[in-house]
Enzyme design. Sequence first.
Site, PDB file in Angstrom:
ATOM      1  N   ASP A  14       0.825  -1.214   0.000  1.00 16.69           N
ATOM      2  CA  ASP A  14       0.000   0.000   0.000  1.00 16.69           C
ATOM      3  C   ASP A  14       0.858   1.263   0.000  1.00 16.69           C
ATOM      4  OD1 ASP A  14      -2.376   1.341  -0.075  1.00 16.69           O
ATOM      5  OD2 ASP A  14      -2.853   1.089   2.045  1.00 16.69           O
ATOM      6  N   GLY A  15       0.294   2.342  -0.546  1.00 19.16           N
ATOM      7  CA  GLY A  15       0.947   3.642  -0.479  1.00 19.16           C
ATOM      8  C   GLY A  15       1.518   4.136  -1.806  1.00 19.16           C
ATOM      9  N   ASN A  16       1.198   3.455  -2.890  1.00 16.88           N
ATOM     10  CA  ASN A  16       1.701   3.897  -4.201  1.00 16.88           C
ATOM     11  C   ASN A  16       1.148   5.281  -4.562  1.00 16.88           C
ATOM     12  OD1 ASN A  16       2.855   1.391  -4.385  1.00 16.88           O
ATOM     13  ND2 ASN A  16       1.426   0.578  -5.902  1.00 16.88           N
ATOM     14  N   GLY A  17      -0.146   5.474  -4.319  1.00 18.65           N
ATOM     15  CA  GLY A  17      -0.795   6.746  -4.654  1.00 18.65           C
ATOM     16  C   GLY A  17      -0.212   7.886  -3.826  1.00 18.65           C
ATOM     17  N   HIS A  31       2.292   3.431  -9.019  1.00 22.37           N
ATOM     18  CA  HIS A  31       2.134   1.989  -9.246  1.00 22.37           C
ATOM     19  C   HIS A  31       3.317   1.418 -10.027  1.00 22.37           C
ATOM     20  CE1 HIS A  31      -1.728   2.196  -7.455  1.00 22.37           C
ATOM     21  NE2 HIS A  31      -2.297   2.896  -8.432  1.00 22.37           N
ATOM     22  N   THR A  60     -10.736  -6.860  -5.219  1.00 24.43           N
ATOM     23  CA  THR A  60     -12.042  -6.828  -5.887  1.00 24.43           C
ATOM     24  C   THR A  60     -12.714  -5.465  -5.676  1.00 24.43           C
ATOM     25  OG1 THR A  60     -12.890  -7.978  -3.924  1.00 24.43           O
ATOM     26  CG2 THR A  60     -12.532  -9.322  -5.867  1.00 24.43           C
ATOM     27  N   GLU A  61     -12.247  -4.730  -4.689  1.00 18.89           N
ATOM     28  CA  GLU A  61     -12.798  -3.391  -4.413  1.00 18.89           C
ATOM     29  C   GLU A  61     -12.091  -2.299  -5.233  1.00 18.89           C
ATOM     30  OE1 GLU A  61     -12.075  -5.662  -1.923  1.00 18.89           O
ATOM     31  OE2 GLU A  61     -14.214  -6.134  -1.708  1.00 18.89           O
ATOM     32  N   ARG A  65     -11.930   2.501  -8.561  1.00 20.95           N
ATOM     33  CA  ARG A  65     -10.998   3.622  -8.811  1.00 20.95           C
ATOM     34  C   ARG A  65     -11.214   4.200 -10.216  1.00 20.95           C
ATOM     35  NH1 ARG A  65      -5.398   2.500  -5.653  1.00 20.95           N
ATOM     36  NH2 ARG A  65      -6.355   1.798  -3.719  1.00 20.95           N
ATOM     37  N   LEU A 125      11.378 -19.858  -4.776  1.00 22.05           N
ATOM     38  CA  LEU A 125      10.271 -19.082  -4.210  1.00 22.05           C
ATOM     39  C   LEU A 125       8.985 -19.284  -5.004  1.00 22.05           C
ATOM     40  CD1 LEU A 125       9.352 -16.661  -2.293  1.00 22.05           C
ATOM     41  CD2 LEU A 125       9.849 -15.188  -4.257  1.00 22.05           C
ATOM     42  N   ARG A 188      -5.136  -1.899   8.755  1.00 22.02           N
ATOM     43  CA  ARG A 188      -6.309  -2.721   8.473  1.00 22.02           C
ATOM     44  C   ARG A 188      -5.946  -3.808   7.454  1.00 22.02           C
ATOM     45  NH1 ARG A 188      -7.693   2.420   6.633  1.00 22.02           N
ATOM     46  NH2 ARG A 188      -7.277   2.699   4.422  1.00 22.02           N
ATOM     47  N   GLU A 201       1.539 -13.303  12.342  1.00 26.64           N
ATOM     48  CA  GLU A 201       2.058 -12.135  13.038  1.00 26.64           C
ATOM     49  C   GLU A 201       1.864 -10.947  12.095  1.00 26.64           C
ATOM     50  OE1 GLU A 201       2.937 -12.091  16.116  1.00 26.64           O
ATOM     51  OE2 GLU A 201       2.699 -14.265  16.313  1.00 26.64           O
TER      52      GLU A 201
HETATM   53  C1  IPE Z   1      -1.597   0.265  -3.311  1.00 28.68           C
HETATM   54  O1  IPE Z   1      -1.405   1.627  -3.364  1.00 28.68           O
HETATM   55  C2  IPE Z   1      -1.784  -0.351  -4.657  1.00 28.68           C
HETATM   56  C3  IPE Z   1      -3.170  -0.733  -4.966  1.00 28.68           C
HETATM   57  C4  IPE Z   1      -4.180  -0.667  -4.161  1.00 28.68           C
HETATM   58  C5  IPE Z   1      -3.408  -1.226  -6.290  1.00 28.68           C
HETATM   59  P1  IPE Z   1      -2.603   2.648  -3.343  1.00 28.68           P
HETATM   60  O2  IPE Z   1      -2.935   3.010  -4.746  1.00 28.68           O
HETATM   61  O3  IPE Z   1      -3.741   2.135  -2.550  1.00 28.68           O
HETATM   62  O4  IPE Z   1      -1.922   3.874  -2.608  1.00 28.68           O
HETATM   63  P2  IPE Z   1      -2.584   4.884  -1.577  1.00 28.68           P
HETATM   64  O5  IPE Z   1      -3.205   4.065  -0.497  1.00 28.68           O
HETATM   65  O6  IPE Z   1      -3.585   5.672  -2.344  1.00 28.68           O
HETATM   66  O7  IPE Z   1      -1.437   5.696  -1.095  1.00 28.68           O
HETATM   67  C1  IPE Z   2      -5.500  -2.893  -0.432  1.00 31.69           C
HETATM   68  O1  IPE Z   2      -5.175  -1.557  -0.496  1.00 31.69           O
HETATM   69  C2  IPE Z   2      -5.417  -3.498  -1.803  1.00 31.69           C
HETATM   70  C3  IPE Z   2      -4.088  -3.573  -2.376  1.00 31.69           C
HETATM   71  C4  IPE Z   2      -2.959  -3.223  -1.820  1.00 31.69           C
HETATM   72  C5  IPE Z   2      -4.045  -4.117  -3.715  1.00 31.69           C
HETATM   73  P1  IPE Z   2      -6.290  -0.413  -0.664  1.00 31.69           P
HETATM   74  O2  IPE Z   2      -5.542   0.860  -0.720  1.00 31.69           O
HETATM   75  O3  IPE Z   2      -7.179  -0.742  -1.792  1.00 31.69           O
HETATM   76  O4  IPE Z   2      -7.113  -0.567   0.685  1.00 31.69           O
HETATM   77  P2  IPE Z   2      -7.978   0.502   1.470  1.00 31.69           P
HETATM   78  O5  IPE Z   2      -8.964   1.058   0.485  1.00 31.69           O
HETATM   79  O6  IPE Z   2      -7.043   1.551   1.952  1.00 31.69           O
HETATM   80  O7  IPE Z   2      -8.608  -0.265   2.580  1.00 31.69           O
HETATM   81 MG    MG Z   3      -4.172   2.273  -0.586  1.00 29.60          MG
END
Ligand code: IPE
Ligand code: IPE
Ligand code: MG
Length: 236
Positions: A14-17, A31, A60-61, A65, A125, A188, A201
């Site tokens: 998480d956190g690419n955006g 990404h 799936t959610e 986007r 792996l 979460r 863990e």
């Molecule tokens: C995780 O990064 C990658 C995917 C969910 C595909 P996000 O795109 O959710 O990055 P944030 O949470 O907006 O920083």
């Molecule tokens: C979870 O990240 C999905 C992936 C990393 C692919 P999200 O960024 O979609 O999750 P929420 O929306 O913050 O819960």
């Molecule tokens: Mg995210």
Amino acid sequence: METKLPKHIAIIMDGNGTWAKKRGLPRTLGHKKGSETLVSVAKECSNLGIKYLTVYAFSTENWSRPKDEVDYLMSLPHSMISRYEEDLMRDNIKLRFIGFRDRIDERTKKEIDRIEKKTENNTGLELLVAFNYGSRDEIIKATKEIASEVNDGKISVDDITKDYFSKKLFTANIPDVDLLIRTSNQIRISNFLLWQISYSELYFTNTLWPDFSKEDLDKAIEAYNNRDRRYGGIKK
Ligand code: IPE
Ligand code: IPE
Ligand code: MG
């Protein structure tokens, strides 16, 4: 003390955006950078001798986007496979995709099938990419399959054990997750591997996925080593 390696690591990447936004860049570039991080982390896990790595690439959610972002994320498997096919073979990595294939375009599905076959006998792996994956839907799918088997008289209700149920999940025959890592300071699970993380863990870090390094991975494994896994028992 010798380091205990988790057999199965799962990562919510998480956190690419956020990474892109901090630099005034489009989210897709976050990404892109994140996909490069995945390559280096997979290599590192392979070097360390980790047996299974499951990463959350698209939930799936995530279909909710903006279209350009979804399109970019959907194009990643194809471009990554063509780019890293030789590396996968050289590093002896077995690549698999878990999740629902229904909404994935034909070209990507073909490429996924092809690389899964090609790497199927690699013994290093095992990299599982959760792509169009959602844990609740996975559990419902398993439940429906089992219900039909009962209905058809193939099994009886008493045959439904934890082991039997596990074998109906996308992760059939893969051991449960030992260490679950989530980056980007979000505490979460977001519908990832709900069944498979029952006794994992959990490790959360503020590091954004595109910045996640070998040192971050080492820190997570070190934290895992300091945990006392009790499984409902008492301290050993
Ligand atoms: C995780 O990064 C990658 C995917 C969910 C595909 P996000 O795109 O959710 O990055 P944030 O949470 O907006 O920083
Ligand atoms: C979870 O990240 C999905 C992936 C990393 C692919 P999200 O960024 O979609 O999750 P929420 O929306 O913050 O819960
Ligand atoms: Mg995210």
